[in-house]
Motif scaffolding. Structure first.
Motif, mmCIF file in Angstrom:
data_model
loop_
_atom_site.group_PDB
_atom_site.id
_atom_site.type_symbol
_atom_site.label_atom_id
_atom_site.label_comp_id
_atom_site.label_asym_id
_atom_site.label_seq_id
_atom_site.Cartn_x
_atom_site.Cartn_y
_atom_site.Cartn_z
ATOM 1 N N TRP A 191 8.255 6.463 -3.689
ATOM 2 C CA TRP A 191 6.791 5.439 -3.339
ATOM 3 C C TRP A 191 6.811 6.183 -2.098
ATOM 4 O O TRP A 191 7.672 5.224 -0.766
ATOM 5 N N VAL A 192 5.589 6.408 -1.478
ATOM 6 C CA VAL A 192 5.767 6.217 0.458
ATOM 7 C C VAL A 192 4.317 5.723 0.915
ATOM 8 O O VAL A 192 3.167 5.158 0.288
ATOM 9 N N CYS A 193 4.584 5.354 2.114
ATOM 10 C CA CYS A 193 3.971 4.403 2.888
ATOM 11 C C CYS A 193 3.245 5.569 4.403
ATOM 12 O O CYS A 193 4.006 6.618 4.728
ATOM 13 N N ALA A 194 2.003 5.802 4.325
ATOM 14 C CA ALA A 194 1.583 7.074 5.691
ATOM 15 C C ALA A 194 2.250 5.840 6.855
ATOM 16 O O ALA A 194 2.816 5.071 7.351
ATOM 17 N N PRO A 195 2.542 6.523 8.226
ATOM 18 C CA PRO A 195 3.681 6.481 9.301
ATOM 19 C C PRO A 195 2.468 5.731 9.986
ATOM 20 O O PRO A 195 2.092 6.006 9.938
ATOM 21 N N CYS A 253 8.953 4.454 1.053
ATOM 22 C CA CYS A 253 8.615 2.717 1.043
ATOM 23 C C CYS A 253 9.118 1.800 -1.028
ATOM 24 O O CYS A 253 10.197 1.165 -0.573
ATOM 25 N N ARG A 254 10.152 3.430 -1.505
ATOM 26 C CA ARG A 254 11.256 2.986 -2.627
ATOM 27 C C ARG A 254 10.676 4.039 -3.134
ATOM 28 O O ARG A 254 10.451 4.617 -3.523
ATOM 29 N N VAL A 255 12.208 3.783 -4.221
ATOM 30 C CA VAL A 255 13.167 4.637 -4.792
ATOM 31 C C VAL A 255 12.992 3.844 -6.074
ATOM 32 O O VAL A 255 13.423 3.382 -6.315
ATOM 33 N N SER A 256 12.766 4.444 -7.656
ATOM 34 C CA SER A 256 12.846 4.212 -8.290
ATOM 35 C C SER A 256 14.890 4.344 -8.991
ATOM 36 O O SER A 256 14.958 4.726 -8.100
ATOM 37 N N ASP A 257 14.537 3.121 -9.600
ATOM 38 C CA ASP A 257 16.546 2.710 -9.628
ATOM 39 C C ASP A 257 16.970 3.216 -10.912
ATOM 40 O O ASP A 257 18.231 2.444 -11.394
ATOM 41 N N ASP A 291 1.283 -1.035 0.334
ATOM 42 C CA ASP A 291 -0.660 0.184 -0.486
ATOM 43 C C ASP A 291 0.780 1.149 -0.003
ATOM 44 O O ASP A 291 1.266 1.717 1.241
ATOM 45 N N ALA A 292 1.408 1.609 -1.074
ATOM 46 C CA ALA A 292 1.928 2.617 -1.237
ATOM 47 C C ALA A 292 1.556 3.807 -2.180
ATOM 48 O O ALA A 292 1.210 3.675 -3.292
ATOM 49 N N GLN A 293 1.896 5.102 -2.818
ATOM 50 C CA GLN A 293 2.133 5.945 -2.956
ATOM 51 C C GLN A 293 2.817 6.810 -3.557
ATOM 52 O O GLN A 293 3.942 7.031 -2.707
ATOM 53 N N ARG A 294 2.983 6.967 -4.801
ATOM 54 C CA ARG A 294 4.034 8.171 -5.198
ATOM 55 C C ARG A 294 4.015 9.437 -4.532
ATOM 56 O O ARG A 294 2.685 9.627 -3.930
ATOM 57 N N LEU A 295 5.097 10.326 -4.347
ATOM 58 C CA LEU A 295 5.714 11.055 -2.947
ATOM 59 C C LEU A 295 4.496 12.288 -3.121
ATOM 60 O O LEU A 295 3.717 13.133 -3.504
#
Length: 207
Positions: A203-207, A164-168, A149-153
């Motif tokens: 991409w981030v998730c809510a804390p 949560c993730r960073v494009s490589d 469950d992640a959203q683009r920042l």
């Protein structure tokens, strides 16, 4: 349709299937031959020709000038390559001392040369990691990928978020992000940190 033996796929076909999967992993937008060609750094004509070949093999579903999607067999083969790539990236970082901005191209070169048995053994040796150095989920040997469950920042609303993730795909961006502490698992403050990074690559998730 009977399962396609992986060794019947060429390196180019594997690259196309993986690229198509990656274009749809985090975005719901339809993918055409133009986007696929851009992802692979090839001409639209080359992409169109390959997509037609993949469609004949039952690996993708495609109508002329329409969106391209992976068939069940195509998705299985794409995830097989994604698994190889992400396990190899993790190995390069954890065992050989590569930084996270250095592993992508090396894994691209290696992923076509190793066997599934080697990848499974490597995954076990690494302790069965679930994510790669950039925070992307590693598919299981059975082709199962954990949903996240992640959203683009740049689409996230809130004062804080967990990366949560960073494009490589851009090594320079990865180096800059690391200096700023924008790495998987980090808590970031919003919105001021948006001024220093390309938010569409995180991409981030809510804390």
């Amino acid at each position: 349709m009977p399962g396609l033996h992986p060794h019947k796929l060429t390196t180019s076909e594997e690259d196309y299937l993986k690229a198509l999967y990656l274009l749809t992993e985090w975005e719901d937008e339809p993918v055409g031959t133009g986007a696929l060609a851009d992802q692979l750094g090839l001409s639209p004509a080359s992409a169109t020709s390959m997509v037609q070949k993949l469609a004949v093999k039952g690996l993708v579903d495609h109508v002329p000038r329409g969106a391209i999607s992976l068939s069940d067999i195509g998705r299985r083969e794409a995830l097989r390559m994604v698994r190889r790539h992400r396990i190899l990236e993790t190995f390069l970082r954890d065992e050989l001392g590569y930084d996270w901005d250095e592993v992508h191209d090396e894994a691209e070169a290696l992923e076509h040369t190793v066997t599934d048995r080697f990848i499974d053994a490597l995954h076990a040796r690494l302790g069965h990691p679930e994510v790669d150095p950039h925070g992307d989920s590693i598919p299981s040997a059975a082709g199962v990928l954990a949903t996240r469950d992640a959203q683009r920042l740049d689409r996230f609303h809130g004062a804080q978020a967990i990366v949560c993730r960073v494009s490589d795909e851009d090594p320079e961006f990865l180096r800059r992000a690391k200096k700023l502490g924008i790495v998987p698992g980090a808590m970031i403050e919003l919105p001021h940190q948006l001024n220093y990074i390309e938010a569409s690559l995180v991409w981030v998730c809510a804390p």
